[in-house]
Design an enzyme around this catalytic site. Structure first.
Site, short mmCIF file in Angstrom:
data_model
loop_
_atom_site.label_atom_id
_atom_site.label_comp_id
_atom_site.label_asym_id
_atom_site.label_seq_id
_atom_site.Cartn_x
_atom_site.Cartn_y
_atom_site.Cartn_z
N HIS A 155 74.49 86.41 16.01
CA HIS A 155 74.72 86.22 17.45
C HIS A 155 74.30 87.44 18.28
O HIS A 155 74.12 87.31 19.50
CB HIS A 155 76.20 85.95 17.72
N ASP A 191 74.72 78.67 9.34
CA ASP A 191 76.04 78.99 9.88
C ASP A 191 76.43 77.91 10.88
O ASP A 191 75.57 77.33 11.54
CB ASP A 191 75.99 80.36 10.55
N HIS A 193 77.65 78.03 13.72
CA HIS A 193 77.36 78.36 15.11
C HIS A 193 75.87 78.67 15.29
O HIS A 193 75.22 79.17 14.37
CB HIS A 193 78.20 79.55 15.56
N ASP A 283 81.22 78.77 7.26
CA ASP A 283 82.06 78.16 8.29
C ASP A 283 81.62 76.73 8.62
O ASP A 283 82.27 76.05 9.43
CB ASP A 283 82.11 79.02 9.55
#
Length: 387
Positions: A155, A191, A193, A283
């Site tokens: 990120h 991932d 996200h 995740d």
């Protein structure tokens, strides 16, 4: 701590070189309500921040003592030099982080992302350890290397932190590969996200194809302005080299494999990269507090198998794996084990799933994937051949 060259009995062709440094455990984001660090005063037990050292300790231990251990070679990571960070991040941003570290105490860099004493040292180790893993491949010392690192990085953008991430470990490694003479790199990020920082860092170049399969969460504020939608495709020379695959809640194993075979594999095959970077986060699992996409060990295992198959077919087997999220302290370790089993293309699972069953309704997820495929015309993605 394993020695820098703790080579096991597995032959080099069926071995994963894992890069790790225990100094990364020093990053402590504290406790509170989920990832806020808030204490409302009426809870007797405050939970650890999701991105805590326990999750990584279990990943290390399952690779050292689990059934996959004979296939793992351990290598000692290192801290990145400040100049190495500047191939991806701006000097102004790095100076901001250095200043925050020197000021000491607990500082919230952005929502949910805390810099405490020890955090900057851990971040430098994460970036440097990822660079060590990449250099291992670039120097021809191995084909498959895994950077087992924290804090995570995907990120982090060129000028700001985001989503528990300070430095973009994968992005720094990708740019280093390009600067070392590799003409093209493909990134596959699973991932839960959106890998917004990595995508943003290469948004204007056609040398890097970034593919992100993620929960359809959209933007979450000033630190994460990108939406991860299908229409974020890159710009200028990079137009058509950012591929987002936002998946619906409950996608599950079958939905993910449909996306991998219908979207990811054809894109990588037609892009024909010199190197593949596999950005992993557990995740996306069925039991993670931070996601809702419901992968199980079987799904991770098959994704690992597909990705390594693409590396073998198009990149001479060169595959860098970079750790990101995964917040269920136990199941994340199991899903990592399964992912690497798939990368090794082992004929049978080494480890059974302790909590696998989750009912799937794959039809909706498959319809979403098919809709994304229809969106992908050669006008948007110029390297894709329409069949």
């Amino acid at each position: 701590m394993a020695a820098a060259d703790d080579v096991t009995s597995a032959p080099p062709s069926n071995r994963i070189d894992v890069f790790w440094h225990e100094g990364m455990l020093k990053h402590d984001a504290g406790t509170g309500v989920f990832d806020t660090a808030d204490d409302p005063g009426f809870l007797d037990v405050l939970e650890k921040h999701p991105e805590n050292a326990d999750r990584i300790k279990n990943m290390v231990s399952i690779l050292k003592r689990g059934p996959i251990a004979p296939y793992i070679s351990w290598h000692l990571g290192r801290a990145a030099q400040l100049e190495e960070l500047l191939c991806f991040h701006t000097r102004e941003y790095i100076n901001q982080l250095i200043k925050a570290d020197k000021e000491g105490g607990k500082q919230m860099i952005c929502a949910g992302t805390f810099l405490n004493p020890g955090s900057w040292e851990a971040a430098l180790l994460a970036a440097g350890t990822t660079l060590s893993a990449m250099k291992h491949i670039l120097d021809g010392n191995g084909k498959v290397a895994y950077a087992l690192v924290r804090p995570p990085g995907h990120h982090a953008q060129t000028t700001q932190a985001d989503g528990y991430c300070f430095l973009n470990n994968a992005g720094i490694a990708v740019q280093t590969a390009l600067d070392s003479g590799f003409g093209s790199v493909a990134v596959i990020d699973i991932d839960v996200h959106y890998g917004n920082g990595t995508a943003e860092g290469f948004y204007w170049t056609n040398e890097v194809l970034t593919i992100s399969l993620h929960m359809d969460h959209g933007s979450w504020g000033p630190s994460h302005p990108q939406s991860g939608c299908v229409d974020e495709v890159g710009d200028e020379e990079g137009h058509g080299y950012t591929m987002n695959i936002p998946l619906p809640n409950g996608t599950g194993d079958k939905g993910y494999l449909h996306a991998m075979t219908e979207l990811v594999a054809p894109a990588v095959s037609q892009f024909e990269p010199d190197l593949l970077v596999f950005v992993i986060g557990q995740d996306s699992s069925a039991f993670d507090t931070n996601g809702r996409l419901c992968l199980t060990m079987d799904g991770y295992r098959e994704i690992g198998r597909i990705v390594h198959g693409l590396a073998n077919a198009h990149c001479g087997g060169r595959l860098l794996i970079v750790q990101e999220g995964g917040y269920h302290v136990t199941y994340s370790a199991y899903c990592l084990h399964a992912t690497l089993e798939g990368v090794l293309d082992l004929p049978e699972p080494l480890l059974s799933d302790p909590i696998a069953y989750y009912p799937e309704d794959e039809a909706f997820a498959m319809n979403v994937v098919n809709s994304i495929k229809k969106y992908q015309t050669n006008a948007t993605f110029p390297f894709l051949k329409q069949g």
